[in-house]
Design an enzyme around this catalytic site. Sequence first.
Site, PDB file in Angstrom:
ATOM      1  N   HIS A 169      16.930   2.440  30.831  1.00  0.00           N
ATOM      2  CA  HIS A 169      16.508   1.510  29.778  1.00  0.00           C
ATOM      3  C   HIS A 169      17.009   1.988  28.414  1.00  0.00           C
ATOM      4  O   HIS A 169      17.590   1.195  27.644  1.00  0.00           O
ATOM      5  CB  HIS A 169      14.975   1.408  29.790  1.00  0.00           C
ATOM      6  CG  HIS A 169      14.426   0.454  28.779  1.00  0.00           C
ATOM      7  ND1 HIS A 169      14.005  -0.816  29.098  1.00  0.00           N
ATOM      8  CD2 HIS A 169      14.235   0.569  27.425  1.00  0.00           C
ATOM      9  CE1 HIS A 169      13.578  -1.431  28.007  1.00  0.00           C
ATOM     10  NE2 HIS A 169      13.705  -0.603  26.983  1.00  0.00           N
ATOM     11  N   GLU A 170      16.815   3.257  28.105  1.00  0.00           N
ATOM     12  CA  GLU A 170      17.246   3.771  26.799  1.00  0.00           C
ATOM     13  C   GLU A 170      18.773   3.799  26.697  1.00  0.00           C
ATOM     14  O   GLU A 170      19.332   3.527  25.620  1.00  0.00           O
ATOM     15  CB  GLU A 170      16.671   5.171  26.575  1.00  0.00           C
ATOM     16  CG  GLU A 170      15.151   5.241  26.611  1.00  0.00           C
ATOM     17  CD  GLU A 170      14.507   4.317  25.591  1.00  0.00           C
ATOM     18  OE1 GLU A 170      15.111   4.067  24.530  1.00  0.00           O
ATOM     19  OE2 GLU A 170      13.387   3.828  25.857  1.00  0.00           O
TER      20      GLU A 170
ATOM     21  N   PRO B 102       0.831  -1.213   0.000  1.00  0.00           N
ATOM     22  CA  PRO B 102       0.000   0.000   0.000  1.00  0.00           C
ATOM     23  C   PRO B 102       0.860   1.256   0.000  1.00  0.00           C
ATOM     24  O   PRO B 102       1.829   1.364   0.749  1.00  0.00           O
ATOM     25  CB  PRO B 102      -0.805  -0.125   1.308  1.00  0.00           C
ATOM     26  CG  PRO B 102      -0.814  -1.585   1.620  1.00  0.00           C
ATOM     27  CD  PRO B 102       0.500  -2.119   1.125  1.00  0.00           C
TER      28      PRO B 102
ATOM     29  N   ASP C  85      10.104  -4.494  22.992  1.00  0.00           N
ATOM     30  CA  ASP C  85      11.413  -5.064  22.654  1.00  0.00           C
ATOM     31  C   ASP C  85      11.358  -6.589  22.640  1.00  0.00           C
ATOM     32  O   ASP C  85      11.892  -7.234  21.723  1.00  0.00           O
ATOM     33  CB  ASP C  85      12.460  -4.586  23.667  1.00  0.00           C
ATOM     34  CG  ASP C  85      12.616  -3.076  23.661  1.00  0.00           C
ATOM     35  OD1 ASP C  85      12.387  -2.473  22.590  1.00  0.00           O
ATOM     36  OD2 ASP C  85      12.955  -2.506  24.714  1.00  0.00           O
TER      37      ASP C  85
ATOM     38  N   GLY D 259       2.180   3.493  -5.132  1.00  0.00           N
ATOM     39  CA  GLY D 259       1.852   4.259  -6.334  1.00  0.00           C
ATOM     40  C   GLY D 259       1.189   3.468  -7.431  1.00  0.00           C
ATOM     41  O   GLY D 259       1.347   3.816  -8.605  1.00  0.00           O
ATOM     42  N   LYS D 260       0.428   2.437  -7.100  1.00  0.00           N
ATOM     43  CA  LYS D 260      -0.227   1.636  -8.141  1.00  0.00           C
ATOM     44  C   LYS D 260      -1.310   2.445  -8.856  1.00  0.00           C
ATOM     45  O   LYS D 260      -1.383   2.451 -10.084  1.00  0.00           O
ATOM     46  CB  LYS D 260      -0.819   0.380  -7.509  1.00  0.00           C
ATOM     47  CG  LYS D 260       0.200  -0.524  -6.833  1.00  0.00           C
ATOM     48  CD  LYS D 260      -0.434  -1.774  -6.292  1.00  0.00           C
ATOM     49  CE  LYS D 260      -1.341  -1.506  -5.119  1.00  0.00           C
ATOM     50  NZ  LYS D 260      -0.632  -0.986  -3.937  1.00  0.00           N
ATOM     51  N   THR D 261      -2.139   3.128  -8.091  1.00  0.00           N
ATOM     52  CA  THR D 261      -3.188   3.944  -8.714  1.00  0.00           C
ATOM     53  C   THR D 261      -2.589   5.101  -9.496  1.00  0.00           C
ATOM     54  O   THR D 261      -3.069   5.450 -10.579  1.00  0.00           O
ATOM     55  CB  THR D 261      -4.135   4.468  -7.624  1.00  0.00           C
ATOM     56  OG1 THR D 261      -4.635   3.372  -6.862  1.00  0.00           O
ATOM     57  CG2 THR D 261      -5.296   5.224  -8.237  1.00  0.00           C
TER      58      THR D 261
END
Length: 822
Positions: free
Chosen positions: A611-612, A388, A694, A391-393
């Site tokens: 944590h980060e 999706p 995570d 750029g098909k359309t």
Amino acid sequence: MASASAAAETLAAASLPVASPSRSLLRPLPRRASAGGGCSASVRISAVPPRGLGFAVVQRRVLRRPPAARANVEREGDGAEASGPGEASSSSSGDGDRDGAAAAAEAGGDGASTSTTSAAATPPQPPSSKRGENKWRRKLIKGGGVGRWLWEPIVQGREMGFLLLQLGFAIFALRMLRPEIALPGSEPRPQTTYVSVPYSDFLASIDKNQVKKVEVDGVHIMFRLRPEVEARAMEQPQVQRGTDSVADNAGVPRRIVFTTTRPVDIKTPYEKMVENSVEFGSPDKRSGGLLNSALVALIYVVLIAVVLQRLPISFSQHSAGQLRNRKNSNSGGAKVSESTDIVTFADVAGVDEAKEELEEIVEFLRNPERYIRLGARPPRGVLLVGLPGTGKTLLAKAVAGEAEVPFISCSASEFVELYVGMGAARVRDLFARAKKESPSIIFIDEIDAVAKSRDGRYRIVSNDEREQTLNQLLTEMDGFDTNSAVIVLGATNRADVLDPALRRPGRFDRVVMVEAPDRFGRESILKVHVSRKELPLGKDVDLSDIAAMTTGFTGADLANLVNEAALLAGRSNKEIVEKIDFICAVERSIAGIEKKHAKLKGNEKAVVARHEVGHAVVGTAVANLLPGQPRVEKLSILPRSGGALGFTYTPPTTEDRYLLFVDELRGRLVTLLGGRAAEEVVLSGRVSTGALDDIRRATDMAYKAVAEYGLNQRIGPISVATLSNGGLDESGGSPWGRDQGHLVDLVQREVKALLQSALDVALSVVRANPTVLEGLGAYLEENEKVEGEELQEWLKSVVAPKELTSFIRGKQEQVLQLEAGS
């Protein structure tokens, strides 16, 4: 001259205005004898009724004439009928007819009469409308008899139904607002005047035998007097005051109804009423009176309106049972693109390979004879397959814009609706319309809505309506003529669920893969959107750098990125769009919007910061061992709209990658579990739920490595999904059984061992860098954001322990120990 005078007199009589087709107008005009040699004039009067009436009234008068003159008139009349809108015709305005008659009189003799007849025989041209030309029909009345009125319907049955519905509403409102006004052919309703009197007057009237009828409703009594007494009561002042408010219409009878209230301790004089032969009774409360009747009538009117609106049956003069679309379009939602904004291949970027595949289609639509004369058969269908937003359309519109042909677009879901058989009928109408406008393009978006495989693998229950629609689509695509010059474009992101009969050569001959753009394609797409919006860019903006930051973005994502950057710049009242606006737009697309008021506090803020930092420390250690791996560029502990409490941004690689090696996969596993490892080290085993996402991503990656990628030594190069499903049999059968429970258990043990090994290695990395973990964690907790050179200054002292080196290089010692222990 006498003949011309007779013609002028006849035309003058015909110029009288016609207001409506009344009964007096239906009588044919009397004959007027010609004084000059028996020649006569043919006069045609067209009375166009007011707008809203569905009939055209045509009167024609044919008089006797000599055979020679009649032949000349007929020849000239036929020529007049064959002429176009610019022909001369007799009008109903008196001045023009008199001028024409005077000119004919100057010519003299029979020739003047013949000329007048020719001009008058030309039928008037009805005014054109947007709904199409009215069907005016002419019938010659043989035998030279008296002229007749011809009534021709010019509206469809549905429009007539709405006219009747409007008339019903008008009558309903009239009866509600003015009940005293009588309808045509009915007696006028008498005007009723209600006069309140004391109960003593009621008793006195009963005693004097002056009451005709009594209606008792509990303590409320309504009664009418006898006619001779009611006539005298009309002259009383209180009655006259009550009748002044009622319109005094001539010939409308009036009546008086007296009302009173009986005291609760006094009985109703029923014996006296029986003695005087008075009609008495009580109201029927089963019916709700006037209001209830009005509501019932309104319900019926609304029901008729709904039926007329939704009924798919045409009431026209064609087939009475012919189904048609309730939206007055046989092709459902199919529409021809008439937009002035034509899309060409210059507006499509990043899909050069798909463009090349479609260039031949464009060349065929421009010059079909070039291929047909050589015996070549053009592709009957092209299937555009891609994710999706790729750029098909847009590609389909570009094909239509380049070829300059009608572009008929529709959605596959519009074929199947409530009524059975509508899908197949709309497919037939769609292809018939395309053939009529050939060369043309039919574009069916999301074709998998009606073209799913019929073998039972991709459907739960049978749907005969969808199968009929699919069968009709297959028949239409395989029934094209070789020179029909109609090409079908289909778009889907689920090519694997399409029916094999639709994908075979002869229907969809070509399958064009529309993939996500690479780095150069993304740069081209960004240039297209920037030039279209005429975006003023800052000097620090390099679209190639933006393209490198957006690996995996589709064309729709990039269009949204440019728009978001412009919105962010406008929010800050900037005159130009800077690089920081694009970076913020990328972060919004990846992680969500930063929350301004939801701030972390206390222990939670400290845990999220460590944590980060754990992700950053482990990721930096992995990047030190694997060359070419991107490094962490930004840390943030500001909550975002996606639910993330923290954000570690690692940009994608500077070049597009299509393969993932086993050492890189193991490095990603360790990095994902670095936050959980940091929590265990800092909090001494008191971990939180912050590592939910995570762990989920790490489990998915480990399962694919073991069960799909064949990167595990115990399982080997086996696709567990294919093995469990019994192979890739198209019919969905199971040639050699699906009882693979022991294999599933083995895969689960291997995935668990791999994840546990990655967590142990992450713990080793975090314990090897305590200074960076505590120092950078405290700094991030205080400032909430760390990025750029400041972050790299903290991370340059990170070291990689030997456990990480062994794990990334594929050493299985720890994994084997875990398996032996289990």
